[in-house]
Design a protein around this motif. Structure first.
Motif, PDB file in Angstrom:
ATOM      1  N   SER A  88       0.935  -1.034   0.013  1.00 56.18           N
ATOM      2  CA  SER A  88       0.117   0.053   0.032  1.00 56.18           C
ATOM      3  C   SER A  88       0.769   1.210   0.158  1.00 56.18           C
ATOM      4  O   SER A  88       1.953   1.297   0.664  1.00 56.18           O
ATOM      5  N   ASP A  89       0.162   2.217  -0.803  1.00 53.29           N
ATOM      6  CA  ASP A  89       0.845   3.811  -0.649  1.00 53.29           C
ATOM      7  C   ASP A  89       0.409   4.271   0.832  1.00 53.29           C
ATOM      8  O   ASP A  89      -0.391   3.523   1.338  1.00 53.29           O
ATOM      9  N   PHE A  90       1.132   5.310   1.177  1.00 57.80           N
ATOM     10  CA  PHE A  90       0.625   5.724   2.394  1.00 57.80           C
ATOM     11  C   PHE A  90      -0.042   7.093   2.434  1.00 57.80           C
ATOM     12  O   PHE A  90      -1.360   7.152   2.592  1.00 57.80           O
ATOM     13  N   ASP A  91       0.486   8.392   1.919  1.00 52.62           N
ATOM     14  CA  ASP A  91      -0.088   9.511   1.545  1.00 52.62           C
ATOM     15  C   ASP A  91      -1.423   9.444   0.719  1.00 52.62           C
ATOM     16  O   ASP A  91      -1.484   9.064  -0.171  1.00 52.62           O
ATOM     17  N   MET A  92      -2.672   9.822   1.416  1.00 48.78           N
ATOM     18  CA  MET A  92      -3.950   9.914   0.691  1.00 48.78           C
ATOM     19  C   MET A  92      -4.224   8.741   0.140  1.00 48.78           C
ATOM     20  O   MET A  92      -5.502   8.495  -0.643  1.00 48.78           O
ATOM     21  N   ILE A 129       0.512  19.826 -10.987  1.00 47.14           N
ATOM     22  CA  ILE A 129       1.200  19.158 -11.949  1.00 47.14           C
ATOM     23  C   ILE A 129       1.021  17.736 -11.691  1.00 47.14           C
ATOM     24  O   ILE A 129       0.668  16.888 -12.820  1.00 47.14           O
ATOM     25  N   GLU A 130       1.318  17.389 -10.445  1.00 41.97           N
ATOM     26  CA  GLU A 130       0.915  15.913  -9.979  1.00 41.97           C
ATOM     27  C   GLU A 130      -0.213  15.508 -10.540  1.00 41.97           C
ATOM     28  O   GLU A 130      -0.388  14.156 -11.131  1.00 41.97           O
ATOM     29  N   ILE A 131      -1.429  16.066 -10.525  1.00 34.89           N
ATOM     30  CA  ILE A 131      -2.826  15.411 -10.843  1.00 34.89           C
ATOM     31  C   ILE A 131      -3.134  16.034 -11.965  1.00 34.89           C
ATOM     32  O   ILE A 131      -4.416  15.707 -12.187  1.00 34.89           O
ATOM     33  N   ASN A 173       8.852   6.886  -9.433  1.00 33.83           N
ATOM     34  CA  ASN A 173       9.893   5.961  -9.472  1.00 33.83           C
ATOM     35  C   ASN A 173       9.608   4.550  -8.649  1.00 33.83           C
ATOM     36  O   ASN A 173      10.655   4.083  -8.115  1.00 33.83           O
ATOM     37  N   LYS A 174       8.495   4.503  -8.195  1.00 32.85           N
ATOM     38  CA  LYS A 174       8.320   3.052  -7.444  1.00 32.85           C
ATOM     39  C   LYS A 174       8.723   1.984  -7.946  1.00 32.85           C
ATOM     40  O   LYS A 174       9.206   1.057  -7.157  1.00 32.85           O
ATOM     41  N   LYS A 175       8.681   1.867  -9.243  1.00 35.92           N
ATOM     42  CA  LYS A 175       9.382   0.650  -9.989  1.00 35.92           C
ATOM     43  C   LYS A 175      10.739   0.413  -9.466  1.00 35.92           C
ATOM     44  O   LYS A 175      11.026  -0.475  -9.130  1.00 35.92           O
ATOM     45  N   PRO A 228      -3.194  16.467   5.985  1.00 38.47           N
ATOM     46  CA  PRO A 228      -1.772  16.669   5.893  1.00 38.47           C
ATOM     47  C   PRO A 228      -1.028  15.258   5.342  1.00 38.47           C
ATOM     48  O   PRO A 228      -1.484  14.096   5.710  1.00 38.47           O
ATOM     49  N   THR A 229      -0.036  15.402   4.347  1.00 34.98           N
ATOM     50  CA  THR A 229       0.727  14.429   3.816  1.00 34.98           C
ATOM     51  C   THR A 229       2.081  14.397   4.830  1.00 34.98           C
ATOM     52  O   THR A 229       1.944  15.190   5.811  1.00 34.98           O
ATOM     53  N   CYS A 230       2.513  13.411   4.928  1.00 31.46           N
ATOM     54  CA  CYS A 230       4.058  13.239   5.653  1.00 31.46           C
ATOM     55  C   CYS A 230       4.759  14.782   5.378  1.00 31.46           C
ATOM     56  O   CYS A 230       5.220  15.160   6.598  1.00 31.46           O
ATOM     57  N   HIS A 231       4.995  15.238   4.290  1.00 32.48           N
ATOM     58  CA  HIS A 231       5.634  16.339   4.417  1.00 32.48           C
ATOM     59  C   HIS A 231       4.847  17.562   4.909  1.00 32.48           C
ATOM     60  O   HIS A 231       5.684  18.289   5.585  1.00 32.48           O
ATOM     61  N   ASN A 232       3.359  17.617   4.533  1.00 34.00           N
ATOM     62  CA  ASN A 232       2.929  18.711   5.213  1.00 34.00           C
ATOM     63  C   ASN A 232       2.954  18.821   6.829  1.00 34.00           C
ATOM     64  O   ASN A 232       2.653  19.793   7.430  1.00 34.00           O
ATOM     65  N   PHE A 254       4.700   1.624   0.922  1.00 36.43           N
ATOM     66  CA  PHE A 254       5.502   1.939  -0.071  1.00 36.43           C
ATOM     67  C   PHE A 254       5.219   3.451  -0.252  1.00 36.43           C
ATOM     68  O   PHE A 254       4.432   3.646  -0.761  1.00 36.43           O
ATOM     69  N   SER A 255       6.140   4.249   0.290  1.00 28.83           N
ATOM     70  CA  SER A 255       5.604   5.888   0.343  1.00 28.83           C
ATOM     71  C   SER A 255       6.866   6.888  -0.205  1.00 28.83           C
ATOM     72  O   SER A 255       7.940   6.523   0.021  1.00 28.83           O
ATOM     73  N   ALA A 256       6.310   7.690  -0.957  1.00 26.93           N
ATOM     74  CA  ALA A 256       7.507   8.669  -1.639  1.00 26.93           C
ATOM     75  C   ALA A 256       7.292   9.815  -0.574  1.00 26.93           C
ATOM     76  O   ALA A 256       7.739  10.854  -0.653  1.00 26.93           O
ATOM     77  N   GLY A 257       6.607   9.650   0.788  1.00 33.99           N
ATOM     78  CA  GLY A 257       6.604  10.557   1.886  1.00 33.99           C
ATOM     79  C   GLY A 257       7.829  10.325   2.813  1.00 33.99           C
ATOM     80  O   GLY A 257       9.106  10.117   2.059  1.00 33.99           O
TER      81      GLY A 257
HETATM   82  P1  TMP Z   1       2.809   8.906  -1.041  1.00 28.59           P
HETATM   83  O1  TMP Z   1       3.849   8.128  -1.872  1.00 28.59           O
HETATM   84  O2  TMP Z   1       2.862   8.342   0.477  1.00 28.59           O
HETATM   85  O3  TMP Z   1       1.557   8.999  -1.477  1.00 28.59           O
HETATM   86  O4  TMP Z   1       3.584  10.340  -0.775  1.00 28.59           O
HETATM   87  C1  TMP Z   1       3.575  11.317  -1.953  1.00 28.59           C
HETATM   88  C2  TMP Z   1       2.908  12.437  -1.453  1.00 28.59           C
HETATM   89  O5  TMP Z   1       3.411  13.350  -0.968  1.00 28.59           O
HETATM   90  C3  TMP Z   1       2.757  12.985  -2.930  1.00 28.59           C
HETATM   91  O6  TMP Z   1       1.042  13.120  -3.054  1.00 28.59           O
HETATM   92  C4  TMP Z   1       2.844  14.418  -2.742  1.00 28.59           C
HETATM   93  C5  TMP Z   1       3.242  14.654  -1.400  1.00 28.59           C
HETATM   94  N1  TMP Z   1       4.144  15.904  -1.196  1.00 28.59           N
HETATM   95  C6  TMP Z   1       3.810  16.907  -0.394  1.00 28.59           C
HETATM   96  O7  TMP Z   1       2.734  16.969   0.304  1.00 28.59           O
HETATM   97  N2  TMP Z   1       4.730  18.005  -0.057  1.00 28.59           N
HETATM   98  C7  TMP Z   1       6.194  17.553  -0.534  1.00 28.59           C
HETATM   99  O8  TMP Z   1       6.752  18.826  -0.350  1.00 28.59           O
HETATM  100  C8  TMP Z   1       6.489  16.570  -1.430  1.00 28.59           C
HETATM  101  C9  TMP Z   1       7.941  16.444  -2.077  1.00 28.59           C
HETATM  102  C10 TMP Z   1       5.430  15.656  -1.590  1.00 28.59           C
END
Ligand code: TMP
Ligand code: MG
Length: 297
Positions: free
Chosen positions: A48-52, A95-97, A212-214, A65-69, A163-166
């Protein structure tokens, strides 16, 4: 006509009740799930992804909030840095969405976002000791039903890879404080590197961003090697980049992909329906994943 319903029909009747559930190909979902159920929960792993995805997108009409937030909004960060991080979010999140841009077009911009944000964070001399408070003070919220999700997977010894990009340190703190960081949980994410006095000096290893999760998966062959008998995967994500989280799984037999579509629903609905087996539109709960887990265990 037989009144006797199959286990799948009973399960499907249950999830059909959810108005937020959208499925392009019901027969395919049935095929995958029946095959996974037949193989048994000893062959199952969850990625699973984490944020959102595990966390809520909105609560009481306000964005969560996301981890970054969480870090951004904490008192570990100066007001000047908060402003700069907010400017980055305002520039790069659209841009992301954006469904009119291809992954190839977005990728360099996402690397730019993560790189700039991490640079700003490293300049803040963030203390490891302050992270727990930042999370405690935050409005981070796991989706409703998280307790069953985490506890049930643990009770059945089903591995859960988050698996998170956070930010790994923040994510771990969120699940620790909600008391669901069970032994079956493994995290792949961006981890902070602290100096000997506990001050953030860099991020460890290769950067993980949403596209780049791959590569991230392929760098963690050890983990997937350990789980090689678990050839059936339940994948949860909220971004199309999350679809690659299972690319490291060995000898995969079946994968069921559940996608949360939180934002820009009309523009993105078709692409989500085309790539995820089950799409949950503006659903703030884990009810459907939980029903799937219940069916499979
Ligand atoms: P995720 O892989 O756990 O979903 O985490 C990525 C999310 O983090 C993505 O939706 C964008 C978010 N993000 C922020 O909210 N602030 C930031 O500064 C960055 C780099 C990412
Ligand atoms: Mg996400």
């Amino acid at each position: 006509e037989s009144p006797q319903l199959t286990p799948f029909e009973i399960f499907f009747k249950e999830i059909e009740k959810f108005s937020k559930l959208h499925i392009k190909d019901r027969d395919r979902v049935q095929e995958i799930l029946q095959s996974m159920q037949k193989a048994g929960s000893k062959t199952l792993q969850v990625i699973s992804d984490f944020d959102m995805t595990l966390t809520r997108f909105e609560y009481n009409g306000k964005r969560c909030p996301t981890c970054h937030n969480i870090l951004e909004r904490s008192d570990a960060i100066s007001s000047d840095c908060k402003k700069k991080l907010q400017e980055l979010l305002d520039k790069y999140y659209p841009i992301e969405i954006d469904s009119t841009l291809s992954v190839e077009e977005k990728l360099p911009l996402m690397v730019e976002w993560w790189t700039k944000a991490h640079e700003l964070l490293v300049n803040q001399k963030i203390k490891k000791a302050g992270l727990a408070k930042a999370v405690k003070d935050s409005e981070a919220k796991l989706r409703d039903g998280y307790q069953y999700f985490f506890d049930h997977l643990n009770e059945h010894s089903i591995p859960l890879l988050i698996f998170s990009a956070g930010i790994g340190d923040i994510l771990e703190e969120v699940i620790r404080q909600t008391e669901v960081f069970h032994p079956n949980v493994k995290v792949i994410s961006n981890y902070m590197d602290f100096d000997e006095s506990g001050v953030l000096k860099a991020f460890k290893g290769e950067l993980i961003h949403i596209y780049n999760k791959k590569e991230g998966a392929l760098l963690n062959t050890g983990h997937f090697q350990e789980l090689r008998t678990r050839t059936n995967v339940l994948l949860l994500g909220d971004s199309l980049g999350d679809l690659n989280m299972a690319d490291g799984v060995q000898d995969m037999e079946n994968i069921l992909k559940i996608g949360f579509l939180n934002d820009k629903v009309e523009e993105r609905k078709q692409s989500y329906l085309d790539s995820y087996d089950i799409v949950l539109i503006k659903d703030e709960t884990l009810d459907v994943p939980n029903a799937v887990i219940r069916f499979l265990t």
